[in-house]
Design a protein around this motif. Structure first.
Motif, mmCIF file in Angstrom:
data_model
loop_
_atom_site.group_PDB
_atom_site.id
_atom_site.type_symbol
_atom_site.label_atom_id
_atom_site.label_comp_id
_atom_site.label_asym_id
_atom_site.label_seq_id
_atom_site.Cartn_x
_atom_site.Cartn_y
_atom_site.Cartn_z
ATOM 1 N N GLY A 231 5.415 -4.819 -2.176
ATOM 2 C CA GLY A 231 4.762 -5.717 -1.224
ATOM 3 C C GLY A 231 4.821 -7.099 -1.921
ATOM 4 O O GLY A 231 4.900 -7.868 -1.268
ATOM 5 N N PHE A 232 5.248 -7.309 -3.206
ATOM 6 C CA PHE A 232 5.175 -8.403 -3.908
ATOM 7 C C PHE A 232 6.641 -9.079 -3.502
ATOM 8 O O PHE A 232 6.837 -10.096 -2.977
ATOM 9 N N LEU A 233 7.739 -8.203 -3.224
ATOM 10 C CA LEU A 233 9.114 -8.880 -2.941
ATOM 11 C C LEU A 233 9.308 -8.972 -1.386
ATOM 12 O O LEU A 233 9.701 -9.876 -1.062
ATOM 13 N N VAL A 234 8.570 -8.309 -0.702
ATOM 14 C CA VAL A 234 8.617 -8.205 0.967
ATOM 15 C C VAL A 234 7.843 -9.683 1.147
ATOM 16 O O VAL A 234 8.547 -10.555 1.834
ATOM 17 N N ARG A 235 6.720 -9.729 0.690
ATOM 18 C CA ARG A 235 5.998 -10.968 1.036
ATOM 19 C C ARG A 235 6.507 -12.138 0.773
ATOM 20 O O ARG A 235 6.898 -13.365 1.290
ATOM 21 N N TYR A 236 7.077 -12.346 -0.616
ATOM 22 C CA TYR A 236 7.883 -13.537 -0.973
ATOM 23 C C TYR A 236 9.243 -13.832 -0.623
ATOM 24 O O TYR A 236 9.603 -14.901 -0.340
ATOM 25 N N ALA A 237 9.736 -12.763 -0.381
ATOM 26 C CA ALA A 237 11.154 -12.863 0.534
ATOM 27 C C ALA A 237 10.986 -13.309 1.670
ATOM 28 O O ALA A 237 11.733 -14.355 2.300
ATOM 29 N N TYR A 238 10.240 -12.945 2.494
ATOM 30 C CA TYR A 238 9.806 -13.418 3.903
ATOM 31 C C TYR A 238 9.318 -14.811 4.041
ATOM 32 O O TYR A 238 9.536 -15.474 4.787
ATOM 33 N N HIS B 140 0.741 -1.351 -0.052
ATOM 34 C CA HIS B 140 -0.025 -0.021 0.098
ATOM 35 C C HIS B 140 0.981 1.383 0.070
ATOM 36 O O HIS B 140 0.510 2.233 -0.720
ATOM 37 N N TYR B 141 1.966 1.319 0.848
ATOM 38 C CA TYR B 141 2.779 2.424 0.893
ATOM 39 C C TYR B 141 3.856 2.613 0.177
ATOM 40 O O TYR B 141 4.260 3.558 -0.044
ATOM 41 N N LEU B 142 4.454 1.436 -0.552
ATOM 42 C CA LEU B 142 5.626 1.695 -1.389
ATOM 43 C C LEU B 142 5.147 1.187 -2.869
ATOM 44 O O LEU B 142 6.051 1.169 -3.673
ATOM 45 N N GLY B 143 4.043 0.484 -2.948
ATOM 46 C CA GLY B 143 3.935 -0.013 -4.226
ATOM 47 C C GLY B 143 3.525 -1.412 -4.275
ATOM 48 O O GLY B 143 4.034 -2.219 -3.651
ATOM 49 N N THR C 207 8.943 1.035 5.171
ATOM 50 C CA THR C 207 7.451 1.526 4.990
ATOM 51 C C THR C 207 6.982 2.260 6.173
ATOM 52 O O THR C 207 6.047 3.061 5.916
ATOM 53 N N HIS C 208 7.314 2.276 7.205
ATOM 54 C CA HIS C 208 6.786 2.963 8.530
ATOM 55 C C HIS C 208 7.118 4.661 8.168
ATOM 56 O O HIS C 208 6.194 5.245 8.579
ATOM 57 N N TYR C 209 8.201 4.788 7.464
ATOM 58 C CA TYR C 209 8.271 6.259 7.446
ATOM 59 C C TYR C 209 7.474 6.782 6.370
ATOM 60 O O TYR C 209 6.870 7.818 6.665
#
Length: 467
Positions: A98-105, A91-94, A386-388
């Motif tokens: 969101g795709f990279l963060v979810r899959y990497a995690y 939502h906040y970065l695009g 993201t928090h920033y």
């Protein structure tokens, strides 16, 4: 339309999961997931790398974790959803981030499951030294899969009692260790003298202390699970707020005090990953059956962390599926509200661990841990980024936050900078060189895949609009 209103569409697509977790269960999930192999086995590697200054290493790690909990707590209370920091990045970065963060995690967590189950085989060797590791990997993996395949309240209850065992054991360890240090004869090898004898407080220099921070951060990984579990809490905003506060300070106390006592009792050169330092301490103190009892506790700790990790991995791939970024069948639920297909899809880390235990029987734990670390470290770094953006959006829209991170924006920037430094440092550590060696190419491959996933998601959205 405000940013908060726009986020509701992301939360709605994940809203089918039942909200059954209570606030005490949420707190124990946070504590239980962070008190696992990183503390009970990985702390031995940290002591070996840093020496007595490992206490500073864990203090720095605790400071980073404190900042992360503040940032994540703000976002979770504002937007409680199963996709958590992956959804916030979207939502906040695009969508790409969101795709990279979810899959990497997700990749990281399923591999950490492999590290945990590898540790389980190490613990079982204490009682059955001639047994093959794969037997225990298969047995305990089946047990954890069965628990996760049940309803979420059964998972929550199991994790609650797993965590209770660990907390009671650590409190007992602190009590026994404190008495041992106080009552130790002046000329014994036990006491605060261990901090300064045998090459001093910094035997590996300040570099060794900083290298210890890498393992300390790995030990704290898991506290972010509370953000995912909040999406299935009965009263998510209130439960998350209370759980973040109570879980963090308990974890800080447990980690710092137990590490400090370990160094007092065990000369740092004896620490390693072949045996839990907790078990080593019990053996050196000479408490009857103490080593066996502690070995049972660390076994429980590994199973608990593995249980929570499988839960989080399942919810992360479920979130990806509901967002159109993973096969649709992974977003289905059973009648009991369990994403069973996502669960079974998230178990390949167990197979990877089994393969590593056969191929590298004496180094599989550190190998799996080093490969698994990248996705989690990357996610932590992106939580600060993201928090920033989240706070800037809240200020722009005039949103009043009921749970606030102190020291913004400085503390958010400091947290992000420290996490970037930790990621870069893994390249200098032979034990963790595979973290970036495998992690950077993974992000590159995921980025290449994203345009195809994006087109598929767009086509699905158009089809729904026309239907």
């Amino acid at each position: 339309m405000t940013s908060e209103a726009q986020f509701s569409s992301i939360a709605q697509r994940e809203g089918d999961l039942a909200r059954r977790l209570t606030q005490p269960q949420l707190t124990m999930i946070a504590i239980g997931s962070a008190i696992g192999t990183g503390l009970f086995l990985g702390s031995g590697a940290a002591i070996q790398i840093a020496g007595p200054s490992v206490v500073i290493s864990y203090a720095i790690g605790a400071f980073v974790a404190l900042l992360l909990m503040g940032c994540l707590g703000e976002m979770v209370v504002a937007h409680p959803t199963t996709g958590s920091f992956g959804a916030y990045a979207e939502h906040y970065l695009g969508p790409w981030m969101g795709f990279l963060v979810r899959y990497a995690y997700w990749i990281s967590v399923v591999l950490v499951i492999g590290a945990e189950v590898t540790a389980v085989s190490v613990y079982m060797e204490y009682w059955f030294p001639q047994s093959p590791a794969w037997v225990w990997i298969v047995l305990f993996s089946g047990l954890i899969i069965l628990v996760n395949a049940s309803s979420v309240n059964i998972f929550g209850s199991a994790e609650y009692w797993f965590a209770i065992v660990k907390v009671v054991a650590i409190v007992a360890f602190i009590a026994i260790g404190t008495i041992t240090v106080i009552d130790a004869p002046a000329q014994s090898q036990i006491g605060f003298g261990n901090y300064f004898r045998n090459e001093g407080f910094f035997p590996k220099g300040f570099g060794g202390t900083w290298f210890g921070v890498v393992i300390a951060i790995f030990s704290f990984i898991g506290i972010e699970f509370i953000a995912v579990a909040a999406g299935e809490a009965k009263e998510p905003k209130r439960a998350a707020r209370q759980a973040f506060k109570s879980a963090f300070f308990r974890l800080m106390f447990f980690y710092i005090v137990t590490i400090a006592l370990m160094v007092c009792i065990v000369p740092w050169q004896k620490a390693g990953t072949g045996e839990s330092p907790f078990v080593l301490v019990m053996r050196l103190i000479g408490i009857p059956y103490g080593a066996s009892v502690m070995n049972f506790v660390v076994l429980t700790a590994a199973l608990s962390a593995m249980n929570a990790q499988l839960y989080v991995a399942t919810r992360m791939i479920f979130s990806l599926s509901r967002g159109g970024q993973a096969p649709a069948f992974l977003g289905t639920l059973t009648r009991g509200g369990v994403p069973l297909r996502a669960l079974m899809f998230s178990t390949f880390g167990v197979a990877f661990a089994g393969l590593c235990s056969v191929t590298f029987p004496h180094g599989s734990f550190l190998l799996v841990m080093s490969i698994a670390m990248f996705g989690a470290l990357f996610a932590w770094f992106m939580i600060f980024v993201t928090h920033y953006r989240f706070r800037r959006a809240a200020e722009r829209d005039g949103v009043v936050l009921s749970f606030r991170m102190w020291g913004f924006p400085l503390m958010t920037i400091v947290g992000g900078a420290l996490m970037f430094a930790v990621l870069a440092t893994t390249l200098l550590l032979p034990q963790f060189r595979m973290t970036l060696v495998t992690g950077i190419p993974m992000l590159f491959v995921l980025s290449l895949c994203y345009p195809f996933v994006k087109r598929r998601t767009f086509a699905a959205d158009v089809a729904r609009e026309l239907a």
